[in-house]
Each structure stands twice: as structure tokens, then as C-alpha cells.
Design a protein around this motif. Sequence first.
Motif, PDB file in Angstrom:
ATOM      1  N   CYS A 137      -8.211  29.408  44.234  1.00  0.00           N
ATOM      2  CA  CYS A 137      -7.579  30.685  44.581  1.00  0.00           C
ATOM      3  C   CYS A 137      -6.244  30.874  43.886  1.00  0.00           C
ATOM      4  CB  CYS A 137      -7.411  30.806  46.101  1.00  0.00           C
ATOM      5  SG  CYS A 137      -8.954  31.218  46.941  1.00  0.00           S
ATOM      6  N   PHE A 138      -5.763  29.870  43.154  1.00  0.00           N
ATOM      7  CA  PHE A 138      -4.605  30.095  42.301  1.00  0.00           C
ATOM      8  C   PHE A 138      -4.920  31.196  41.280  1.00  0.00           C
ATOM      9  CE2 PHE A 138      -2.950  25.778  43.339  1.00  0.00           C
ATOM     10  CZ  PHE A 138      -1.678  26.192  43.687  1.00  0.00           C
ATOM     11  N   VAL A 139      -6.184  31.280  40.873  1.00  0.00           N
ATOM     12  CA  VAL A 139      -6.597  32.291  39.903  1.00  0.00           C
ATOM     13  C   VAL A 139      -6.933  33.566  40.668  1.00  0.00           C
ATOM     14  CG1 VAL A 139      -8.140  32.779  37.977  1.00  0.00           C
ATOM     15  CG2 VAL A 139      -7.653  30.406  38.625  1.00  0.00           C
ATOM     16  N   PRO A 140      -6.199  34.657  40.444  1.00  0.00           N
ATOM     17  CA  PRO A 140      -6.444  35.878  41.226  1.00  0.00           C
ATOM     18  C   PRO A 140      -7.884  36.348  41.212  1.00  0.00           C
ATOM     19  CG  PRO A 140      -4.390  36.080  40.027  1.00  0.00           C
ATOM     20  CD  PRO A 140      -5.023  34.794  39.573  1.00  0.00           C
ATOM     21  N   PHE A 141      -8.555  36.257  40.045  1.00  0.00           N
ATOM     22  CA  PHE A 141      -9.937  36.734  40.003  1.00  0.00           C
ATOM     23  C   PHE A 141     -10.837  35.894  40.905  1.00  0.00           C
ATOM     24  CE2 PHE A 141     -14.245  36.639  38.439  1.00  0.00           C
ATOM     25  CZ  PHE A 141     -14.549  37.989  38.425  1.00  0.00           C
ATOM     26  N   VAL A 142     -10.667  34.588  40.856  1.00  0.00           N
ATOM     27  CA  VAL A 142     -11.477  33.711  41.701  1.00  0.00           C
ATOM     28  C   VAL A 142     -11.145  33.948  43.170  1.00  0.00           C
ATOM     29  CG1 VAL A 142     -12.041  31.305  42.226  1.00  0.00           C
ATOM     30  CG2 VAL A 142     -11.670  32.007  39.858  1.00  0.00           C
ATOM     31  N   CYS A 143      -9.872  34.230  43.431  1.00  0.00           N
ATOM     32  CA  CYS A 143      -9.463  34.549  44.800  1.00  0.00           C
ATOM     33  C   CYS A 143     -10.220  35.776  45.294  1.00  0.00           C
ATOM     34  CB  CYS A 143      -7.948  34.804  44.821  1.00  0.00           C
ATOM     35  SG  CYS A 143      -7.214  34.704  46.456  1.00  0.00           S
ATOM     36  N   TRP A 144     -10.364  36.782  44.422  1.00  0.00           N
ATOM     37  CA  TRP A 144     -11.143  37.977  44.794  1.00  0.00           C
ATOM     38  C   TRP A 144     -12.604  37.633  45.044  1.00  0.00           C
ATOM     39  CZ3 TRP A 144     -15.267  39.908  41.950  1.00  0.00           C
ATOM     40  CH2 TRP A 144     -15.859  41.044  42.509  1.00  0.00           C
ATOM     41  N   ILE A 145     -13.192  36.807  44.161  1.00  0.00           N
ATOM     42  CA  ILE A 145     -14.600  36.404  44.331  1.00  0.00           C
ATOM     43  C   ILE A 145     -14.800  35.749  45.697  1.00  0.00           C
ATOM     44  CG2 ILE A 145     -16.313  34.683  43.595  1.00  0.00           C
ATOM     45  CD1 ILE A 145     -16.418  36.931  41.774  1.00  0.00           C
ATOM     46  N   ILE A 146     -13.921  34.820  46.021  1.00  0.00           N
ATOM     47  CA  ILE A 146     -14.065  34.069  47.277  1.00  0.00           C
ATOM     48  C   ILE A 146     -13.875  34.995  48.471  1.00  0.00           C
ATOM     49  CG2 ILE A 146     -12.985  32.252  48.676  1.00  0.00           C
ATOM     50  CD1 ILE A 146     -12.518  30.758  45.971  1.00  0.00           C
TER      51      ILE A 146
END
Length: 1089
Positions: free
Chosen positions: A386-395
Amino acid sequence: MGNQSSRISDLLLRALDNLSQENLKKFKDKLSYSDFERKGTIPRGRLENADRIDTKNLLMEFYGGEAAVDVTIEVFTQIDLRDSAAKLREEREKEFHQSQNPSELSAKGYKKKYKEDIKKKYKLIKDMNSRFGDNVILNRRYTNLTIVDRPRQAKEREHEIMAVGWRHAEIMTERASSAMTLATLYKPDKDGQTPQVVVLLGAAGIGKTMTARKIMYDWAAGELYKKKFDYVFYINCRQMNLLNEQGSVADMIFKNWRNTNAPVNHILVKPEKLMFIIDGFDELRFSFDQPKDNLCTDPWEKKSMEIILSSLFRRTVVPESYLMITTRPAALEKLGQCLECSRYAEILGFSEAEREEYFHKFFENEREARQALRSVKANEILFTMCFVPFVCWIICTVLKQELEKGENLTQTSKTVTGVYMLYLSSLVKPLGNNTKQHLHGNLRGLCSLAADGIWKQKILFEEEEIKKFGLDQENSLPLFLNENIFQKETDCECLYSFIHLSFQEFFAAMSYVLEEDETTTASGIPKKDVKTLLENYGNSKNYLMLTVRFLFGLLNEERMKDLQKKIGCKFSPKIKADLLKWVQVNQQTDLTLPRVHEGIYQSYQLELFHCVYEMYEEDFAVNALAHFTELKLNHNKFTQMDQRALSFCVKHCRSLESLCMYDCTFSLEDHEEELPRRQKWLHQKNHQDKPKHSPIYLVCQALKDPNCKLKKLELKACKLSAACCGELSSALSNNQLLTDLDLSDNQLGAMGMQLLCEGLKQPNCKLQRLVLRCCDLTGSCCGDLSTVLSTSQSLTELDLSYNFSLGDVGVQLLCEGLKHPNCKLQILGMEWCRLSAACCGFLSSALGTSQALAELNLWGTKLGDSGLQLLCEGLRHPNCKLQKILLGSCSLTAACCGDLSTILSTSQSLTVLELADNKLGDSGAQLLCEGLKHPDCKLQKLMLGYCDLTVACCGDLSSVLSTSQTLTELGVKWNNLGDSGVQLLCEGLKHTNCKLQKLQLSGCHFTAACCGDLASALSTNQTLTELILGEKTMDNSGVKQLCEGLKHPNCKLQKLGLSSVNVNEETERELDAVKKRKPDMVIRIWKDW
């Protein structure tokens, strides 16, 4: 002027009058510690009791009229009174800008209209999952990012997506001091220079474009760069790739303007008030090595976009303007070829607080946000990603879907692959039967497109490629575009891309597991060959890393069946055997992971562990890791993801017996953060005396697994805390195979020792060797250790060296345990523990009582002659079983050598005596020799280096060599023996009764004059196998003489040590001749003796 001051005064007072008492208090508080306009802060004492009028007067007095209004607006914004800030800004505009001349009014009108258009354009963002609403207000979703003012080094940028996921926690901590904000990007540096070009670096999905959009919106809203820039223009590099017609800088300005009557001439009059945001430099497919003659200088001159952009970068057109360029780090070298950058800044992603803020903004519902956060924090991998904003959105997207279905979030998949598969299946589920009929072919085409792009390192695709892979059919694109698995760019009609490189890598991996279907295979799709993928992996500079990891994850049997059921495609497990073989071939039985640049490494072997973990199947892991026996991990920084993978694999390495870690750190998530603020405070209050959750929790979980076969564990200099000792204690009481534990160079302290000893006292603990060198232990720790010594049935070696605060009390407590009849300790190390002579009485008593203690290391303890005399009382005791005692650097003199001589002539067990670095002198050595010559002496090894010996004692030592039937090793290095002393020693060496095997003579001040005697001794002596000389004063002729003795057929020497000073080309040939005749002989030449 006075009239203007009065109007400003009224304006400020109206603004302050509209504040509630609470907001006024916040306003004054913020004002008291914030340095606005670089004028320092208003003293808190003057603000504390100030009413609204007083506060207004202080503002005007401290900052001056206009600046006071600016400061008030800034404070309103910072304390989240944005409406008040906007109202004050609007009233000032009305109050002071109505008397402009017509041309200025017209220009201001254009600027105002442009800002309004920009605000409308950038106010909304399209939610990447349309099922949750088409648009979201930017400020309701945008979360600040951590930005630092120095880009990471090349090694750290090697694989952007993986790097940001794993390494941000420690990078952010290390570089928090250089954090900056969007507002400070164009502030002067420490030398007073204001940057004209800012390059904003960041990996894929880290938020570069969102940041660019936020800058556009905030500028238009008057909240950013208000005075610095009159106009800010946004240039999309993806769109630039598709523009074939010529254009100019003026055309770029027109494209940003909705109104075709843009006053470009007026805008270009002040180029120093313009900023161009060039978003996505890494996606440009242009060559920037243009000759200078090709570049343009006129903003109206029409050229190809390639030349226009080159001219902007190389500052030949509107050179006074400001640039902000966003790019992935991979394109930095290319950018450097065409641009001299003033400032680099890097987006690191979300800090922990920013991640939490994003969750709360995404879910809006407080209960759901907390629930989702708890779920993710329980899974370190997802929380780290979740440090990566895009991955945070996915999760967040996946978790919201799960919550809507009423699912339990604690069951969310453990791995990244699992989350991506869950997301894919959630998109497919709502499709109708007609659409699903097209799914199989579309999915194959999508996977093939992704794989083709990965091999070519390509992320942008033209319409022809979409057709080539059969994705231009009805219902093909909307499925993935609308659901944002596969996105059609709104600005570029013919340009397609995956919304994130990690999704492209996910589908590329899927192309290798989808079962072949001749009826749906599109023409031109390359044949899939997993062996080629794996062969290229090692040389891929990491661009295949995530693809391979996803490949392992997709082959998890349970996940395959689940996805197969949901989407109807068949998956083939055939390549599982290839993956198994690949892991087995690429592992080493003695696996060492080396240190790389700045301690941040990308280990090929550790990546194997991540791959095995991603599959998450026990049988596969056991077979794949069957040959690991020893694992060494030095100078590494382990994130939670690394620890998960390591822990999983240690559990399943059934042959792994040794795990050694040196100078490693382990990141730790603060589990208290899950508690509401009040509960968190109460938790801390009630547990303030207890150690927090341990950073090595996951490693210890592996140790407790019944399948773990680890026998040796080293965690040296790993910054372990008392909490770690609690985890290790639990592991020790469960693991019956672990026999060797080294925790040196960790600040464990009294609390840590107490916890560790709880485990050591358990009957299931089978530890035999415990090393606690330099662990900040004190005398109070020794009570717990003493109890361990009296209860443990397995502990035979304990090393407490370099714990400077043990003290005499600590030794006394230890000795109580040593004297216990159940004590099994054989080796005790207390090197450099700063003990006094007083402790020797306790040790003496223990030596006369212990039935097991065989080795005692007291090197550097400064006991003195009086201390040694007390110690000798125990050594003389008939029950003493000591075989080895190390007394180097103990402040001993000749006065104690009489007692030692008596010990040598009476002890039936002592075989090793270390006395180096004590001022014994010749008289002391002579006394020792009396004991050594006694027929009852059992000593085998005597070390007398740095003992102030001369030729005067060499006759006595020679006599010992010719009479002792046990002495096999003698060290007299760094004593001034000279040629005469060495010659005397050679007499003893040549005696037929001499049993010496090893002799150290380094630094004994001899020359070539005695080398003939040494050569004679070598050709006569039948036992000497090791001779260490290394004397700088022995010239080359001495080496030549030695070689004569070495070549003699009777010479038994196996190892020779020399200084490089003694070796030239001629002597090197002589030594080579010796090696030729005796190939098993080892000749070591040290450069720095």
C-alpha cells in the motif's frame, strides 16, 4: 496609502470576526509556531490573550498590510478553513482590483477564465472502478505523498514496481529529513538558487500523474504558486507520441485553452511567469539527440513535436519559463542527455499515516475503513504494498467488494497474486452469458498482448496490435476498459495500455498457465515457452521478476481451481515441474546473499524464496528447497514481505541446519495503531513495562514449526531488542533441535536476558552453545543466567565477552551456578569484561568445585598478579578439570609466574595456556620453563606473544623443546629475540625429543643470519608442520636459505608464513621450486604484516 491600510484592517477584522472561538484559538496556535514570509514567528506570549482586534493588529504590525492578508489565507487553509480562505481571497480581489486599466483588466479576465476552466477540468477524477461511481472529487480522494529531494541510486531503481513495494518503509525513515512538499519544490536551495527545472521521479503507479493534476487544480484554486506563476500548462507525453503534424509552443498553450481566443502574445511577454508540466517523459518515443541547429528559439515556430519538446528541454525556446517533468527513474539517463536539471525530487509513495488517510477517504464510512485497515495490517505484504498508491487503490477496491458481499476480510488472500486473482474474478462475475462466451478468446488475446509487451519491454500499444491479438471484437475492449483492467486512453484515440505495469505482468504470467485451445488462438500470437522465460530471467535486469513471481502464484492449486470455476478457462499445471526444476537448479547448498549498494540489495536467491512463497504450497516448497543446508544473510534490511517469504521457506527447508544473519534489520509494523486513540493510550499505559511486538516474530514462528530442522541460529548485530528475546525464549522452549544460538552485538539488557532465560530453563530447550558477546549485560542479568546453569541439562558453552558492566557481583552470581552439581557448562568466555582481582576468589572456588568446566577465557580482564594468585588456588585443586585458560592482556608480571609454574607441574588437565600481551619478561619466562620441564606437565600449547622476552630466556625455552613430551605449539611473536635467540630455539628444534608442531616467530627482530639454522632445523625436525615467520628484517637471502631446508626430503613442514617484504622475483622462483617438489605445502605471503 493610509486608506489602503484601513481597508486591509477592516478586511482582516471581518475575516476574524467570522471565526468561532475554537477556530480563533486554532488560528492563533498555528500562527505562533509557523514561520510565514520568512519573518520568524509572532511571540506566543503576545498572541495567547489577544482578542480578534489584537490579533489583527499583530498580523499587520508583524507582516505588513498585503502580506498579513496572505498569511491569514495561508493559516485558514492549513487549519482546514478553506471556505474562509476562499471568502477572504474573493473579498480582497473585489476590494483592491477594480481600478485597473482596460488592457490589464482584459488580461486578468483571461487569466481568471483560464483558471476557472482548469478548476473544472481537474476537479473531478474518474474512479478506476466504474462500479463505485464514474467520478470522484479530486480533493476528497487525493492524499498527500512523501516526496524527497534526492532520487534513489541506480541499484535502488533497478526494478521500479517491486522496489517501491518492498523498500519504502526503511527508505522513508532514512530520508525523512529531506522530505518536501509541492509548495517547496521551487523554493531556493541552501545556496539561495531557485530551480528552474524540477524533475519529479517515481515508479509506476506511485502517483506522478495524480500529483501533476493536483498541482494544476491547486494553482487554479489559488492555493499553490499563486504569486510565482501566472499560467501553468499541462502536456501529456502519451498524447505527444501520436501527434504527427507540426506544432509550436504557442500551439501547446492553445491546446490547454478551451477558448480559441487565448491571449498567447500577452502570455509570452512574461515567460518567467509560466510553468509547463510535462507528464510522463519515460513514455516519449522520441530521440532527443537533435543537432542544435534544428532546435527552435521562437515560440511561434512550427516544428515536429520531437523538436519542440527538445527545444523546451534544452532551454532554447522560452528559456525563462519553468518546467516540471514527471518520469519513471528508468528514463533518467535519457532525460539527462537533453536537460540540465536544477532539482530532482522523488515520490516515495504513501507513508503509514498517508496510507491510513487514503483508506478513510476511499471508504468514507469510518467503520468500514477501520475494518479494512485492520485486515490489511494483519497481512504485512498487502500493507507494505500500500506504499504504492495504485496498489493501495486495488486493495481497497477488492476489500470494498468483499465487504459488499458480506465476506470476512480476515480470509483475504495472503499473497499479491491472490489479491489480483480476486479482483479479476470480481470483474468477471457480473457478466452475462453472452459476454462470457467471448471471454476465453479475449483473455487469451489479452494475456498474449501482455506477454508480447513484457518481452519487448513495451507498455503502450497501437490499434494494429489490438487487432493482431483479436481484441477489437465487440464486447472485447469494454470489459477491460470499463472495468479498468485494460484501459483506452481518453486523450489518445489509438493508444492503449494496461492501467499499471504490474497488471501487464500478471496477465503475461497467466499466458503461460492458460491451457492451449486451437479454436481461440489468434494468429500471430507467439508460442509460449516457460523454459525460455526462466532462462532469460537471470539476465533480464529484473524486468521479468514480477512476471515470474505471478507465474508461481497462479499455479497454486486451490487458486487455479477457484479462478477456473469463476471464469470458465482451463489452467494447465504442466509447467509446475519446470518451475520446480528451475528452483532446484538455481539454489546453492551454502547460500550467501551479498551486500549491495547502500545495503539495499536485490538478491536473486531471496527472490527464489519469494517465488516459492507466492505459490504457497507446502509440498512444492519442501521439494523445491530440499538441498539448502546453510543460509547466510549479511548486511540486509528485511521488510515484512521478505520476512514472510523467509519464514515460510525456513519452515519448509527440511535440510536447512544453519541460518546466520549479520548486520540485518527487520521492519516492524506497529500493531497498536489498530486501536482507537483512547484504547491505544490505555494499552500503552498498561503495558509500558512489557516489551513491544518483536521484529523477528516471523523468524521465530518458523523456529517453532515442528518441521523446522534448524540447529544453528546467528542474529549478530541485528538491532534486536528485549521483545526479540521474548520471541526467542518461546522458540527455545518449543524447538528441540536448536543447539547453537549467537546473539552478539545486540543491546538486549536485563529485561532481554530475563526473558531469554525463561526459555533456556525449559526442559524442552536443548541449546548447547549460547553467545552473548557485547549485549549490554549487567551484573543483575547474571542471577537469571546462574539459574540456567544450574538447571539446563544441555548448555555446555556460554560466551559473555565484551559486556563491560558484568562486574564482580555478576561473576559471583555466575559462580553460584557453576558450582551447582547439575551444571554442565564446559566453556565460559568473559573476554574484556573489566573484572577486578576481587572476582578471582569466586572463580577459584568454582574451578575447585565444577566437574565440567574445561575452558575459561579471561583475556583483557586486568586481573593483575594478586588476582591470578587467587585463581591459582582453584587451579591447584585436585577436582579442577580446566584444560584451557586464556589470560592474555591481564596486567600480569613475572611475580605471578612462580604460581603458574607450580600449576604446570601439578595440573593433570591443563593443556592450553595463553599469556600474550603481559609484561612477564625473561625472568617470568624462565620460571614458567621450570614447570614446563617437569615430567608431570601436560601443557600442549603455550602463547607468549608481546611478553617483553629477549635472547636471555631462549636457552630455557630451547631446553623445554628438547625435554617436553607434550608441548606441540609455541607462540613467541613480537618479542625481541634477535638472531641469537632464534639460533638457540633451533637447537631445541633439532633435538630428537622435540615434539613441537607449530611455531610462531613473527616480529622477533631476526635477520638472514639465523636462517641457515632455521633451514637446518627444518631438515632435521620430524614433527614441525607449521612455521610463521613474517619478519621484515629477514631479507631475500634468508628466504633462499630457508628454501634449501624446505626442499630437504626429511622436512615435514606443511605451512609457511612470510612477509611480502621478503619476496622478490628471485625468491619467488625459489618458492615455486619448493611448491613444485612439495605440491601439498601451503606458503602464505602477507602484504601488510
